[in-house]
Design an enzyme around this catalytic site. Structure first.
Site, PDB file in Angstrom:
ATOM      1  N   LEU A  13       0.822  -1.207   0.000  1.00  0.00           N
ATOM      2  CA  LEU A  13       0.000   0.000   0.000  1.00  0.00           C
ATOM      3  C   LEU A  13       0.865   1.269   0.000  1.00  0.00           C
ATOM      4  O   LEU A  13       2.032   1.232   0.413  1.00  0.00           O
ATOM      5  CB  LEU A  13      -0.876   0.028   1.263  1.00  0.00           C
ATOM      6  CG  LEU A  13      -1.979  -1.019   1.383  1.00  0.00           C
ATOM      7  CD1 LEU A  13      -2.592  -0.965   2.779  1.00  0.00           C
ATOM      8  CD2 LEU A  13      -3.059  -0.792   0.319  1.00  0.00           C
ATOM      9  N   SER A  86       2.223  -1.353  -7.275  1.00  0.00           N
ATOM     10  CA  SER A  86       1.990  -2.548  -8.116  1.00  0.00           C
ATOM     11  C   SER A  86       0.874  -3.414  -7.539  1.00  0.00           C
ATOM     12  O   SER A  86       1.116  -4.532  -7.091  1.00  0.00           O
ATOM     13  CB  SER A  86       3.285  -3.347  -8.308  1.00  0.00           C
ATOM     14  OG  SER A  86       4.035  -3.517  -7.129  1.00  0.00           O
TER      15      SER A  86
HETATM   16  N1  LIG Z   1      10.101  -0.616   9.244  1.00  0.00           N
HETATM   17  C1  LIG Z   1       9.812   0.395   8.407  1.00  0.00           C
HETATM   18  N2  LIG Z   1      10.152   0.301   7.109  1.00  0.00           N
HETATM   19  C2  LIG Z   1       9.853   1.310   6.244  1.00  0.00           C
HETATM   20  N3  LIG Z   1       9.214   2.463   6.586  1.00  0.00           N
HETATM   21  C3  LIG Z   1       8.860   2.605   7.890  1.00  0.00           C
HETATM   22  C4  LIG Z   1       9.141   1.586   8.850  1.00  0.00           C
HETATM   23  N4  LIG Z   1       8.661   1.989  10.054  1.00  0.00           N
HETATM   24  C5  LIG Z   1       8.137   3.206   9.867  1.00  0.00           C
HETATM   25  N5  LIG Z   1       8.243   3.596   8.574  1.00  0.00           N
HETATM   26  C6  LIG Z   1       7.772   4.881   8.011  1.00  0.00           C
HETATM   27  O1  LIG Z   1       6.699   4.643   7.123  1.00  0.00           O
HETATM   28  C7  LIG Z   1       6.716   5.601   6.081  1.00  0.00           C
HETATM   29  C8  LIG Z   1       6.734   4.901   4.757  1.00  0.00           C
HETATM   30  O2  LIG Z   1       6.662   5.837   3.705  1.00  0.00           O
HETATM   31  P1  LIG Z   1       7.155   5.513   2.240  1.00  0.00           P
HETATM   32  O3  LIG Z   1       7.138   6.803   1.491  1.00  0.00           O
HETATM   33  O4  LIG Z   1       8.423   4.751   2.257  1.00  0.00           O
HETATM   34  O5  LIG Z   1       5.980   4.564   1.713  1.00  0.00           O
HETATM   35  P2  LIG Z   1       5.734   3.982   0.259  1.00  0.00           P
HETATM   36  O6  LIG Z   1       5.357   2.566   0.441  1.00  0.00           O
HETATM   37  O7  LIG Z   1       6.896   4.279  -0.624  1.00  0.00           O
HETATM   38  O8  LIG Z   1       4.450   4.801  -0.228  1.00  0.00           O
HETATM   39  P3  LIG Z   1       4.024   5.275  -1.698  1.00  0.00           P
HETATM   40  O9  LIG Z   1       3.456   4.077  -2.389  1.00  0.00           O
HETATM   41  O10 LIG Z   1       2.981   6.322  -1.454  1.00  0.00           O
HETATM   42  O11 LIG Z   1       5.231   5.824  -2.387  1.00  0.00           O
HETATM   43  C9  LIG Z   1       7.926   6.501   6.300  1.00  0.00           C
HETATM   44  O12 LIG Z   1       7.530   7.659   6.999  1.00  0.00           O
HETATM   45  C10 LIG Z   1       8.817   5.606   7.182  1.00  0.00           C
HETATM   46  O13 LIG Z   1       9.691   6.354   7.996  1.00  0.00           O
END
Ligand SMILES: Nc1ncnc2c1ncn2[C@@H]1O[C@H](COP(=O)(O)OP(=O)(O)OP(=O)(O)O)[C@@H](O)[C@H]1O
Ligand SMILES: [Mg+2]
Length: 176
Positions: A13, A86
């Site tokens: 997500l 995806s």
């Molecule tokens: N174990 C973890 N691994 C990754 N992110 C984490 C974790 N714990 C907390 N977080 C936090 O969750 C958030 C994840 O955001 P991120 O932008 O990486 O999501 P994404 O899956 O790339 O979303 P999008 O599809 O909208 O790009 C960040 O603020 C990150 O610091």
């Protein structure tokens, strides 16, 4: 020992942690001197897929493009780290079938956790009806049935999740 490169495919997500983990894993590969590249969904949509919408057809085109670039990079010895929602299983499986080596990493969080983070403020806008076809709200997310790696980012620090991904890649024989 040189090992063949592979496609490391993060799915989950919005707000699950794909981009954050892709960068953390990339930093560790950099530290190890392993050739790699990150293909982040947001960056791809600003370049290779600029102008595409979030309809199912355009999402499929976007993800197929990422898959094509990723397996091309991997064929040339570069670990391709892909970080895009995806959402459709069939397209991910299609890319898997077309790749020489494919490792699917399911970044698993509940919708509540992802929405609670709302890193980009997009969930609030989707709930307000400002963004149609938002994954998890009014568009589907089909979770992987048999991913090679699962990361539950709600109960792990970024460092723990990145270490888990690297350790699993080693266990699977893709990294030494
Ligand atoms: N174990 C973890 N691994 C990754 N992110 C984490 C974790 N714990 C907390 N977080 C936090 O969750 C958030 C994840 O955001 P991120 O932008 O990486 O999501 P994404 O899956 O790339 O979303 P999008 O599809 O909208 O790009 C960040 O603020 C990150 O610091
Ligand atoms: Mg992201």
């Amino acid at each position: 020992m040189n090992r063949p490169a592979f496609v490391l495919w993060f799915t989950g997500l919005s707000g699950a942690g794909k981009s954050t983990l892709a960068e953390a894993v990339a930093r560790e590969l950099e530290r190890r001197g392993v050739n790699h590249e990150v293909l982040d969904g947001d960056v791809v949509r600003e370049n290779l897929s600029k102008g595409l919408s979030f309809s199912k057809d355009d999402r499929d085109i976007n993800v197929r493009r990422i898959g094509w670039v990723a397996r091309t990079l991997a064929r040339h010895g570069c670990i391709a780290i892909c970080a895009a929602i995806s959402p459709y299983r069939a397209i991910r499986d299609e890319i898997r079938a077309a790749s020489d080596a494919f490792v699917e990493v399911y970044i698993q969080v509940t919708l509540d956790v992802a929405e609670g983070r709302d890193v980009k403020g997009l969930y609030a806008r989707a709930r307000a009806g400002e963004i149609p076809n938002f994954t998890g709200i009014d568009d589907p997310y089909e979770e992987p049935l048999t991913p090679e790696i699962v990361c539950s980012t709600a109960d792990q620090t970024v460092e723990q999740s990145a270490a888990h991904v690297i350790a699993e890649c080693v266990r699977l024989g893709h990294l030494s």
